[in-house]
Scaffold this motif. Structure first.
Motif, PDB file in Angstrom:
ATOM      1  N   GLN A 123       0.826  -1.205   0.000  1.00  0.00           N
ATOM      2  CA  GLN A 123       0.000   0.000   0.000  1.00  0.00           C
ATOM      3  C   GLN A 123       0.860   1.255   0.000  1.00  0.00           C
ATOM      4  OE1 GLN A 123      -2.304  -0.836   3.495  1.00  0.00           O
ATOM      5  NE2 GLN A 123      -3.667  -2.269   2.454  1.00  0.00           N
ATOM      6  N   THR A 126       2.564   1.703  -3.328  1.00  0.00           N
ATOM      7  CA  THR A 126       1.541   2.160  -4.269  1.00  0.00           C
ATOM      8  C   THR A 126       1.306   3.658  -4.101  1.00  0.00           C
ATOM      9  OG1 THR A 126       0.451  -0.002  -4.320  1.00  0.00           O
ATOM     10  CG2 THR A 126      -0.867   1.909  -4.982  1.00  0.00           C
ATOM     11  N   TYR A 213      -7.294   9.761  -8.082  1.00  0.00           N
ATOM     12  CA  TYR A 213      -6.731   8.438  -7.797  1.00  0.00           C
ATOM     13  C   TYR A 213      -7.893   7.504  -7.480  1.00  0.00           C
ATOM     14  CZ  TYR A 213      -2.286  10.958  -7.348  1.00  0.00           C
ATOM     15  OH  TYR A 213      -1.170  11.736  -7.584  1.00  0.00           O
ATOM     16  N   SER A 215      -9.349   3.625  -7.135  1.00  0.00           N
ATOM     17  CA  SER A 215      -9.171   2.179  -7.003  1.00  0.00           C
ATOM     18  C   SER A 215     -10.507   1.449  -7.044  1.00  0.00           C
ATOM     19  CB  SER A 215      -8.467   1.857  -5.682  1.00  0.00           C
ATOM     20  OG  SER A 215      -9.248   2.338  -4.582  1.00  0.00           O
ATOM     21  N   PHE A 237      -6.122   2.700 -10.507  1.00  0.00           N
ATOM     22  CA  PHE A 237      -5.141   1.731 -10.013  1.00  0.00           C
ATOM     23  C   PHE A 237      -5.790   0.539  -9.312  1.00  0.00           C
ATOM     24  CE2 PHE A 237      -5.800   4.578  -6.475  1.00  0.00           C
ATOM     25  CZ  PHE A 237      -5.594   3.840  -5.317  1.00  0.00           C
ATOM     26  N   GLY A 238      -7.087   0.360  -9.526  1.00  0.00           N
ATOM     27  CA  GLY A 238      -7.780  -0.791  -8.954  1.00  0.00           C
ATOM     28  C   GLY A 238      -9.166  -0.905  -9.535  1.00  0.00           C
ATOM     29  N   ARG A 262      -3.444   3.415 -16.331  1.00  0.00           N
ATOM     30  CA  ARG A 262      -3.741   2.262 -15.476  1.00  0.00           C
ATOM     31  C   ARG A 262      -2.428   1.670 -14.973  1.00  0.00           C
ATOM     32  NH1 ARG A 262      -4.230  -1.012 -12.172  1.00  0.00           N
ATOM     33  NH2 ARG A 262      -5.893  -2.540 -11.862  1.00  0.00           N
TER      34      ARG A 262
END
Length: 324
Positions: A123, A126, A213, A215, A237-238, A262
């Motif tokens: 995390q 990331t 951002y 996810s 990103f998710g 991505r």
């Protein structure tokens, strides 16, 4: 014999099995690590469910912290007895002991516990690449972070705030809004009660934000684009709500010549020099106190299935670890 969580078919948490495994001596270029703690991450559910296909049967998990017990031929990065942590492939962190490539582990500073190391690597790295490399947050920026009370979210909110940004974050409840606020989120938005696109426009005086951002994926993607200012960047990103369906790329033009990316941690940490530099920046910001790593849930490793159920039901906040 030691034990690990493995799965032989994709599906729900019930496919996870606590199995005896034989961990041999490390091969050339490998290290043997005895885990003191293992990280739980949403990407683990993608591997388990088959959203991200992996060869079966398979281990699970990308993040852990522990002590090096043995090293293979040619290993120079660490020695037996070193405290280490890692994030990224290959799968297999849900284990008591494992072998993995030496170039994937980094030495864990004495000031950071094994539990913190296991909770922060995937995390935290990331958050590092999102804020420092994908879109480099500058003082005065206003950023939107979805799932602001999640593991990446709480770290990213604190870090973005420390960089001088104004932080807007979406959360699912009033309790999570307070948690996000306590971790640097200036404007928590409870998306179940408010239209986050309208609130972002209101907060920014109609201008929009330079970066989102995201996810969450399918449920938030199009509305996230509507939050961006012209030339803004959508960082997906998710996919907690599912993968984003195909869409007309001409929309990026009509919505203000937007950018979409991505990213994934594998590409950002593929070179060891990059991995070490990213980890050092993460360790520095944690040791400084600017970013607190808070572990809000702990499960026995053998109870990984229940941890997955709670994670997917959004009953968790912040970081979660599994204890061998």
């Amino acid at each position: 014999m030691t034990h690990a969580i493995r799965f032989h078919q994709t599906g729900g948490p019930e496919v996870l099995r606590w199995e005896a495994v034989d961990v041999g001596a490390p091969a050339a270029g490998e290290v043997t690590v005895r885990h003191h703690a293992v990280g739980l991450n949403y990407i683990d559910t993608y591997h388990r469910s088959g959203l991200y296909p992996v060869p079966l049967p398979s281990g699970l998990g990308l993040e852990g912290a522990g002590v090096v017990e043995a090293v293979g031929e040619g290993v120079t990065e660490v020695v037996p007895g070193d405290r280490v942590a890692y994030a990224g492939g290959p799968l297999g962190a849900y284990s008591e002991v494992r072998n993995l490539p030496a170039h994937r582990v980094v030495k864990l500073p004495a000031a950071i516990s094994f539990e913190q190391g296991a909770a922060m690597m995937l995390q935290g790295l990331t958050a590092q690449y999102l804020l420092r490399r994908t879109y480099r947050v500058q003082p005065g920026d206003t950023v939107l972070i979805h799932a602001a009370a999640g593991g990446v979210g709480l770290i990213a909110c604190q870090w973005a705030k420390a960089l001088g940004a104004t932080v807007i974050g979406t959360v699912g409840s009033d309790a999570k809004a307070e948690l996000a606020r306590a971790h640097g989120c200036d404007h928590p938005i409870v998306y179940t009660c408010e239209n986050f696109t309208e609130r972002v426009r209101e907060i920014t005086g109609g201008a929009g934000v330079p970066v989102v951002y995201d996810s969450i994926g399918k449920d938030t993607f199009m509305d996230s684009l509507r939050c961006l200012r012209p030339l803004g960047m959508m960082v997906l990103f998710g996919a907690a709500s599912g993968p984003v369906p195909p869409f007309d790329l001409n929309l990026l033009n009509t919505m203000g010549s937007l950018y979409v990316t991505r990213p994934g941690i594998a590409a950002y940490t593929a070179k060891r020099d990059d991995l070490v530099a990213m980890a050092n920046e993460l360790f520095e910001v944690v040791e400084s106190g600017k970013v607190r790593i808070e572990i809000n849930q702990r499960y026995a490793l053998k109870d990984a299935a229940q941890a997955h159920r709670d994670l997917e039901a959004r009953r968790t906040t912040g970081s979660t670890i599994l204890l061998p």
